[in-house]
Write an enzyme that holds these catalytic residues in place. Sequence first.
Site, PDB file in Angstrom:
ATOM      1  N   LYS A   1      46.139  24.433  18.281  1.00  0.00           N
ATOM      2  CA  LYS A   1      46.525  25.554  18.208  1.00  0.00           C
ATOM      3  C   LYS A   1      47.201  25.632  16.644  1.00  0.00           C
ATOM      4  O   LYS A   1      46.766  27.052  15.859  1.00  0.00           O
ATOM      5  CB  LYS A   1      47.006  26.283  19.429  1.00  0.00           C
ATOM      6  CG  LYS A   1      46.911  25.992  20.663  1.00  0.00           C
ATOM      7  CD  LYS A   1      45.060  26.536  20.682  1.00  0.00           C
ATOM      8  CE  LYS A   1      44.233  27.039  21.725  1.00  0.00           C
ATOM      9  NZ  LYS A   1      44.094  25.496  22.401  1.00  0.00           N
ATOM     10  N   ASP A   2      48.118  25.114  16.121  1.00  0.00           N
ATOM     11  CA  ASP A   2      48.645  25.470  15.463  1.00  0.00           C
ATOM     12  C   ASP A   2      48.391  24.970  14.048  1.00  0.00           C
ATOM     13  O   ASP A   2      48.137  25.699  12.967  1.00  0.00           O
ATOM     14  CB  ASP A   2      49.889  24.282  14.830  1.00  0.00           C
ATOM     15  CG  ASP A   2      51.117  24.105  15.821  1.00  0.00           C
ATOM     16  OD1 ASP A   2      50.866  25.020  16.226  1.00  0.00           O
ATOM     17  OD2 ASP A   2      51.128  22.828  16.053  1.00  0.00           O
TER      18      ASP A   2
END
Length: 467
Positions: A112-113
């Site tokens: 997700k980063d």
Amino acid sequence: MKYISTRGQAPVRDFAGVLLAGLAEDGGLYVPEAWPHFGPADWRAMRGLSYPELVARVMAPFVGESLPAATLQRLCREAYAGFGHPAVVPMVQLETHLWAQELFHGPTLAFKDMAMQLLGRLFDHVLAERGERVTIVGATSGDTGSAAIEACAGRERVDIVILHPDGRTSEVQRRQMTTVLAPNVGNIAVAGSFDDCQDLVKAMFADAPFRQEVALSAVNSINWARVAAQIPYYVAAALALGAPDREVAFAVPTGNFGNVLAAWAARRMGLPVARLVIGSNRNDILSRFLAGNDMSMRAVEPSLSPSMDIQVSSNFERLLFELLDRDGAATAATMANFRANGRMDVPEASWRRATAVFHGHSLDDEGTLAEIRRLHEAARYLADPHSAIGIAAARAHMPGHGIPMVAMATAHPAKFPDAMERATGQRPALPASLADLYDRPERYTRLPADLAAIEARVRATVLRNAA
Ligand SMILES: *Cc1c(COP(=O)(O)O)cnc(C)c1O
């Protein structure tokens, strides 16, 4: 670049507009009005770029006039500067034709980063231009909340408040959120379940005066900018393995269909992608769809790969729109029917077009543990449960003909120490950046599942920073 809704009834917006809007007003998802296209010479010219430079190059046509090129380049540089590997998205060879691409070297150790780190900076920039602020609220059962908090912490134009179910996230997951002490971050532990948290977030959005008062916003996985920011690593992997002069295939452990949709978009833009393999756990709605056009909802079952414990993959609507020849009315009708009947009616011809590109493979928990063990023994590779599912799916659907297959490794094994220990007898250590996580001070507020109390807490965070 203009964006239209998959349901055909929302205003057309530019990149900055869809970034801030998230969901379209007609309930649809924003997609590009026309797909940008890169030819072989364009891809070749990207060889040798650093990862941040590549991201700026691939995203430029999507961003259009919303941001000057130099600004986009700077935001990309800043977004990936804090990653724990110099290559940002390193590849590891597992077998002759099989690679893993590691997407977990960001601050929260999950993929997700990759998008969120850029998204936080894009939000800040666009809001500053407009002289506006927003308050992001969200509910999390684990990974998404910490990625959003890390992306927004210390940003000037954004406050963020994340709700999590008290006592029901892992300690690593809670600490990754609650040890971020930036003044624009609020964490609320709700006495209730994840569903209660989600209901409270929905209730805040439904409370129109409150929504307006704090300028409520979200950064959930249907935001187009998140999908766009996930396209570049597919390009990086393909270029490294010989594209555009050689085809490549990808396997993606899939939940909300955001990651694999980005791979499909890369293919749609001209990257030579031979096939896409979707890995799922027991929540296998996508595998059932691909195997026999059976897209029917079942109850969500918990698994060792919690970020894929999903029945309705919200980003699938974007593929559906394409499979229905970009007919917004047909997409809206199909989605309404799906909600009402729990089963999606995809025309036979559209389904066949999907199966020409996508393959599905699902693994239960036993199979997942066996794959983790096998990778550890055969390749000395530690794959977390999500990544292991992607790698198993890749092995089940190798394209042959010497075409390389790249499986997306979406989380660091240290995020799932219990599963890793069950499979390999070892608990992987957290990387140095998080080694002191258990010693850091935490800050969060415990509240009952009560809308007025939650709204008051959100207001307090916003007031603290409005001055
Ligand atoms: C979110 C997530 C996934 C699923 O990605 P989607 O884009 O929702 O399909 C897979 N693995 C991990 C570790 C995740 O955090």
